[in-house]
Design an enzyme around this catalytic site. Structure first.
Site, mmCIF file in Angstrom:
data_model
loop_
_atom_site.group_PDB
_atom_site.id
_atom_site.type_symbol
_atom_site.label_atom_id
_atom_site.label_comp_id
_atom_site.label_asym_id
_atom_site.label_seq_id
_atom_site.Cartn_x
_atom_site.Cartn_y
_atom_site.Cartn_z
ATOM 1 C CG HIS A 68 68.648 13.700 31.678
ATOM 2 N ND1 HIS A 68 69.054 14.934 32.235
ATOM 3 C CD2 HIS A 68 67.899 14.024 30.389
ATOM 4 C CE1 HIS A 68 69.372 16.166 31.209
ATOM 5 N NE2 HIS A 68 68.740 15.663 30.291
ATOM 6 C CG ASP A 70 73.216 13.030 33.623
ATOM 7 O OD1 ASP A 70 71.857 13.446 33.736
ATOM 8 O OD2 ASP A 70 73.352 14.178 32.742
ATOM 9 C CG ASP A 101 68.669 19.474 28.792
ATOM 10 O OD1 ASP A 101 67.572 18.151 29.386
ATOM 11 O OD2 ASP A 101 69.802 19.708 28.450
ATOM 12 C CD GLU A 135 70.194 12.625 27.768
ATOM 13 O OE1 GLU A 135 69.787 12.953 26.403
ATOM 14 O OE2 GLU A 135 71.057 13.804 28.303
ATOM 15 C CD GLU A 136 72.576 16.639 28.915
ATOM 16 O OE1 GLU A 136 73.297 16.156 28.234
ATOM 17 O OE2 GLU A 136 71.609 17.414 29.358
ATOM 18 C CD GLU A 164 66.165 15.252 26.654
ATOM 19 O OE1 GLU A 164 66.418 16.553 27.172
ATOM 20 O OE2 GLU A 164 66.755 14.442 27.637
ATOM 21 C CG HIS A 350 73.385 21.526 26.352
ATOM 22 N ND1 HIS A 350 74.691 20.725 25.905
ATOM 23 C CD2 HIS A 350 72.748 20.827 26.709
ATOM 24 C CE1 HIS A 350 73.171 19.597 26.498
ATOM 25 N NE2 HIS A 350 73.116 19.842 26.976
#
Length: 377
Positions: A68, A70, A101, A135-136, A164, A350
């Site tokens: 992903h 995003d 990520d 995805e997020e 991931e 994150h």
């Protein structure tokens, strides 16, 4: 000193503010690189989400990279040591939102495929890329929609690496070869509101449901298995009452989540929860959210190829784990193929000052390339 191809591409992607579900041009950068390698590109836009499916070759097996573009929001900018969307090298680490990520993984995937095709232009089988920008976020219009589209036309992925951040201490020390399923229940137990001094004129739904909630929380759902721990039942949210101390509530809202192994499925969980609630004679409404089925790749060519590739780079085999939350691998696994996750160290994902070790990106590129060689050379 000139940046390596992987580092240069990772910096390019990190510099784009692709906060979910925005893509901010990341996919176009990837698409141009893949077009140059002879990939057929199919952009799939569903509602607010941009995705693309790329494929080189028509023969089986179909191996794909998935990921992903995003990222989660940066949060308070003043807490970052460097601007989150200005990729910066500090002490051997690449800093920026998405470094781990998973824009670092995306860069490694692209460069690995470029190098593999340079060495094996007439490789066996086919190579695909399934890339989303959802995805997020709510994961409604991303990978799941692309998978549905591919399955409808009979185009199924045989083997897939999701990029991931799977690693714990060093890149490649952990490969996720499965994930637990996840299901959420939003339960509303109905009572009759009234004054606490006159309980005979009311019906307290909290009191009524405590035994049922306790039974659900202490149930042994299963014993797990060699790859999965026992199923976990957790209550993240409870609410009842008006805020006043003299009012018996009219409703009791309980949200619970189960993370479950391959020993269970959604239908079995729904049946057991419903049976328990009915046994306690509750008046209730229950809404279910099915977040994903468990999946497991415990044998097969993909797992062998990935384990051997990591061993070749690190001189040690990875641990095979199914820990952590859900990923888009749960959607891809519906195709019936083999799915594993291999990516950077997840210690800063994150978080403020998200970063990835530059040398790890080079190792990850090599692991991806060797996996391709093991499967398609």
């Amino acid at each position: 000193m000139t940046d390596s191809p992987t580092l240069a591409l990772a910096k390019n992607l990190i510099s784009r503010q692709s906060v979910t579900p925005e893509d901010a041009g990341c996919q176009e950068v990837m698409i141009e690189r893949l077009k140059a390698l002879g990939f057929e590109i199919e952009v799939m836009v569903f509602e607010d989400t941009t995705n693309f499916w790329a494929r080189r070759g028509t023969e089986a097996p179909l191996f794909a990279f998935a990921g992903h573009t995003d990222v989660v929001p940066a949060g308070k900018l003043e807490l970052w040591d460097t601007p989150p969307f200005e990729p910066t090298i500090k002490d051997g680490f690449l800093h920026g939102r998405g470094a781990a990520d998973m824009k670092g993984s995306l860069a490694s995937m692209i460069v690995a495929v470029e190098q593999f095709i340079a060495d094996y232009p007439d490789h066996k089988g086919s190579i695909g890329f399934l890339i989303t920008s959802d995805e997020e976020g709510p994961f409604i219009n991303g990978t799941v929609r692309v998978v549905e589209t591919l399955m409808e036309r009979g185009e199924n992925i045989d083997m897939c690496i999701v990029g991931e951040p799977s690693s714990t201490e060093v890149v490649g020390d952990v490969v996720k070869n499965g994930r637990r399923g996840s299901i959420t229940g939003d339960l509303t137990v109905k009572g009759i509101q009234g004054h606490v001094a006159y309980p005979h004129l009311a019906k307290n739904p909290v009191h009524q449901s405590l035994m049922a909630i306790h039974e659900l929380a202490t149930t042994e759902w299963d014993k797990g298995n060699a790859y999965f721990p026992p199923t976990s039942f957790q209550i993240p949210n409870l609410h009842a009452g008006t805020g006043a101390s003299n009012v018996i509530p009219g409703e009791f809202n309980v949200q619970f989540n189960l993370r479950f192994s391959t020993e269970l499925n959604n239908d079995a969980i729904v049946s057991r929860v419903t049976e328990t609630l009915n046994k306690h004679d509750l008046d209730y409404d229950l809404k279910w959210t099915f977040n994903g089925d468990p999946f497991l790749t415990d044998t097969g060519a993909l797992l062998d190829a990935v384990v051997n590739a990591v061993d070749a780079v690190n001189q040690t085999k990875p641990a095979l784990l199914t820990t952590g939350g859900t990923s888009d691998g749960r959607f891809i696994a519906r195709m019936g193929g083999q799915v594993v996750e291999l990516g950077p160290v997840n210690a800063t994902i994150h978080k403020v000052n998200e970063c990835v070790k530059v040398s790890d990106l080079e190792k990850l590129t090599e692991m991806y390339q060797k996996t391709l060689e093991n499967l398609l050379a």
